[in-house]
Scaffold this active site. Structure first.
Site, PDB file in Angstrom:
ATOM      1  N   ARG A   1       0.838  -1.209   0.000  1.00  0.00           N
ATOM      2  CA  ARG A   1       0.000   0.000   0.000  1.00  0.00           C
ATOM      3  C   ARG A   1       0.870   1.255   0.000  1.00  0.00           C
ATOM      4  O   ARG A   1       0.498   2.280  -0.557  1.00  0.00           O
ATOM      5  CB  ARG A   1      -0.975  -0.008   1.186  1.00  0.00           C
ATOM      6  CG  ARG A   1      -1.801   1.244   1.303  1.00  0.00           C
ATOM      7  CD  ARG A   1      -3.137   1.048   1.998  1.00  0.00           C
ATOM      8  NE  ARG A   1      -3.075   0.198   3.156  1.00  0.00           N
ATOM      9  CZ  ARG A   1      -2.510   0.526   4.331  1.00  0.00           C
ATOM     10  NH1 ARG A   1      -1.953   1.707   4.494  1.00  0.00           N
ATOM     11  NH2 ARG A   1      -2.522  -0.336   5.327  1.00  0.00           N
TER      12      ARG A   1
ATOM     13  N   TYR B   1     -13.702  20.630 -14.221  1.00  0.00           N
ATOM     14  CA  TYR B   1     -14.281  19.300 -14.367  1.00  0.00           C
ATOM     15  C   TYR B   1     -15.407  19.151 -13.342  1.00  0.00           C
ATOM     16  O   TYR B   1     -15.192  19.332 -12.146  1.00  0.00           O
ATOM     17  CB  TYR B   1     -13.199  18.238 -14.169  1.00  0.00           C
ATOM     18  CG  TYR B   1     -13.778  16.855 -14.054  1.00  0.00           C
ATOM     19  CD1 TYR B   1     -14.568  16.325 -15.073  1.00  0.00           C
ATOM     20  CD2 TYR B   1     -13.580  16.097 -12.914  1.00  0.00           C
ATOM     21  CE1 TYR B   1     -15.129  15.072 -14.952  1.00  0.00           C
ATOM     22  CE2 TYR B   1     -14.141  14.832 -12.790  1.00  0.00           C
ATOM     23  CZ  TYR B   1     -14.919  14.336 -13.810  1.00  0.00           C
ATOM     24  OH  TYR B   1     -15.492  13.094 -13.684  1.00  0.00           O
TER      25      TYR B   1
ATOM     26  N   ASP C   1      -4.803  21.557 -12.518  1.00  0.00           N
ATOM     27  CA  ASP C   1      -5.303  20.369 -13.217  1.00  0.00           C
ATOM     28  C   ASP C   1      -4.930  20.552 -14.682  1.00  0.00           C
ATOM     29  O   ASP C   1      -5.541  21.350 -15.396  1.00  0.00           O
ATOM     30  CB  ASP C   1      -6.827  20.243 -13.029  1.00  0.00           C
ATOM     31  CG  ASP C   1      -7.389  18.983 -13.702  1.00  0.00           C
ATOM     32  OD1 ASP C   1      -6.709  18.420 -14.576  1.00  0.00           O
ATOM     33  OD2 ASP C   1      -8.529  18.591 -13.362  1.00  0.00           O
TER      34      ASP C   1
ATOM     35  N   LYS D   1      -6.904   9.940 -18.949  1.00  0.00           N
ATOM     36  CA  LYS D   1      -7.108  10.612 -20.246  1.00  0.00           C
ATOM     37  C   LYS D   1      -5.857  10.451 -21.113  1.00  0.00           C
ATOM     38  O   LYS D   1      -5.522   9.356 -21.467  1.00  0.00           O
ATOM     39  CB  LYS D   1      -7.481  12.077 -20.014  1.00  0.00           C
ATOM     40  CG  LYS D   1      -8.491  12.307 -18.881  1.00  0.00           C
ATOM     41  CD  LYS D   1      -9.802  11.592 -19.104  1.00  0.00           C
ATOM     42  CE  LYS D   1     -10.770  11.917 -17.972  1.00  0.00           C
ATOM     43  NZ  LYS D   1     -11.879  11.004 -17.853  1.00  0.00           N
TER      44      LYS D   1
HETATM   45  C1  LIG Z   1     -10.059  17.700 -16.248  1.00  0.00           C
HETATM   46  C2  LIG Z   1     -10.366  16.483 -15.414  1.00  0.00           C
HETATM   47  N1  LIG Z   1      -9.895  16.425 -14.163  1.00  0.00           N
HETATM   48  C3  LIG Z   1     -10.155  15.361 -13.365  1.00  0.00           C
HETATM   49  C4  LIG Z   1     -10.929  14.307 -13.815  1.00  0.00           C
HETATM   50  C5  LIG Z   1     -11.205  13.142 -12.896  1.00  0.00           C
HETATM   51  O1  LIG Z   1     -10.395  12.066 -13.267  1.00  0.00           O
HETATM   52  P1  LIG Z   1     -10.789  10.516 -13.076  1.00  0.00           P
HETATM   53  O2  LIG Z   1     -11.984  10.240 -13.906  1.00  0.00           O
HETATM   54  O3  LIG Z   1      -9.528   9.813 -13.529  1.00  0.00           O
HETATM   55  O4  LIG Z   1     -11.042  10.315 -11.626  1.00  0.00           O
HETATM   56  C6  LIG Z   1     -11.437  14.325 -15.110  1.00  0.00           C
HETATM   57  C7  LIG Z   1     -12.287  13.225 -15.589  1.00  0.00           C
HETATM   58  O5  LIG Z   1     -12.991  13.351 -16.589  1.00  0.00           O
HETATM   59  C8  LIG Z   1     -11.144  15.452 -15.931  1.00  0.00           C
HETATM   60  O6  LIG Z   1     -11.627  15.539 -17.188  1.00  0.00           O
END
Ligand SMILES: Cc1ncc(COP(=O)(O)O)c(C=O)c1O
Length: 383
Positions: A52, A104, A177, A202
């Protein structure tokens, strides 16, 4: 002759050139062990005790990402959400943080539903406006400024360097992000950010077959130590096979992202002349409000993501998505296959997304095929 530093694309393609010392294998083995031997004198001199906290399968993908982002260290998480929530959970109680209005939606929803329970006071602002950001930060109280650029799904652009100056002047850290930009196009740490987060689900993985998240830090400070502890004690860890698949995806990151950028630019330009389209939202178009900043802070392209507003409202947008044949009607982004999605159906009532908006994640198919498929679907005779 002295050798020049390697290009990031070479670092990614070769996974930093790591090979297996024991066998000479050019691909490292997947480690599945959950526990590691103690030395006879009760020490763990090889540095790992339990899966872990320590996983040898993380070493190469974390090191490659650290090199691509120009950071000091990286952590893999079980999802992008787990990586971001880890940052929020490390804030001291009664912290104030600033977050973007356009972000997001899953993260916005986490902040709206859970931040207060963690003692975090969140202020949502238009982070593309330096004045709004300056007004929002509170000296010695704001601990975190969180931005996303380009921001999903309107692809608005925040100036990372300016946000960093504003955050630091208030004594806060800046986290970015950078999922849509990827390290191919933007290196937020070089622009003054303290932390970079990716939904590695992604572009980093790129094949729509792994859910993963990452954080990379500019320096291994006390906040980073807390983040390491949050992952190992909270247990939001990635499986070994997923870490292996993620690394495999990262090795083709540059050609995938470069191809997607070129195609997205072409598709955005073609659609901006289409009579059925009200507006194309893509930072690569000169009329996009964030174009000048994007041209400065993004190199080699403006990303593979764009959105379009379809004339005729939500029904026309949904009907368009229903008629495509090559684009896949699915959520998510950054995979080799192109995806189309009516975002208002997903995001809920508090979303800033217009009802007529379709989000397009451009993959690596032939751009003429992708553009033609959309143009056929948009053709007025279809409605
Ligand atoms: C810009 C962005 N940040 C964070 C996330 C969250 O990521 P995850 O789906 O891998 O948890 C996403 C998911 O679509 C995203 O598009």
């Amino acid at each position: 002759m002295t050798r020049k530093p390697l290009h990031p694309s070479t670092i990614a393609a070769q996974g930093l050139g790591w090979t297996d010392a024991a066998t000479g294998a050019v691909v490292l083995p997947v480690h599945t062990a959950t526990t590691f031997l103690r030395d006879r004198d009760n020490q763990y001199r090889r540095g790992r005790s339990y899966g872990r906290a320590d996983n040898p399968s993380y070493d190469q993908p974390q090191a490659v990402l650290t090199a691509l982002e120009g950071g000091a260290a990286s952590l893999l998480f079980s999802s992008g959400m787990a990586a971001a929530a880890g940052v929020f959970q490390c804030l001291p109680r009664n912290s104030h943080m600033v977050a973007p209005r356009v972000m997001y939606w899953g993260l916005r929803s986490w902040l709206k539903n859970f931040a207060a329970a963690w003692g975090i006071d969140v202020e949502f602002v238009d982070t593309t406006s330096p004045d709004a950001l300056r007004r929002a930060v509170r000296a010695r109280q704001t601990r975190l400024v969180w931005i996303e650029t380009p921001a999903n799904p309107l692809w608005s652009v925040t100036d990372i360097a300016v946000a960093g100056e504003i955050a630091h002047a208030a004594g806060a850290i800046l986290a970015v992000d950078s999922t849509a930009a990827t390290p191919v196009l933007t290196r937020p740490l070089a622009l003054g950010a303290d932390l970079v987060m990716h939904s590695a689900t992604k572009y980093l993985n790129g094949h729509s077959d792994v859910i993963a998240g990452t954080l990379t830090t500019a320096g291994e400070d006390a906040f980073w130590e807390r983040l390491c502890a949050v992952r190992s004690s909270g247990g939001a860890i990635l499986g070994s096979f997923e870490a292996y698949l993620l690394l495999r995806g990262m090795r083709t990151l540059f050609p995938r992202v470069e191809g997607a950028c070129q195609s997205a630019q072409r598709i955005a330009e073609a659609l901006s002349h289409n009579p059925h389209i009200l507006e194309v939202l893509y930072p690569g178009l000169p009329e996009h409000p964030g174009h000048a900043i994007a041209a400065r802070q993004m190199t080699d392209g403006f990303g593979g993501m764009l959105s379009v507003r379809v004339r005729g409202g939500a029904d026309a947008a949904i009907a368009t998505a229903a008629r495509v044949e090559i684009w896949k009607r699915a959520t998510s982004l950054g995979g080799v296959e192109s995806l189309i999605e009516h975002r208002a159906s997903v995001e809920g009532a508090d979303s800033p997304v217009p009802a007529d908006l379709l989000r397009l994640s451009v993959g690596i198919e032939n751009p003429d095929d992708l553009a033609a498929d959309l143009e056929c679907a948009l053709d007025s005779r279809a409605f």
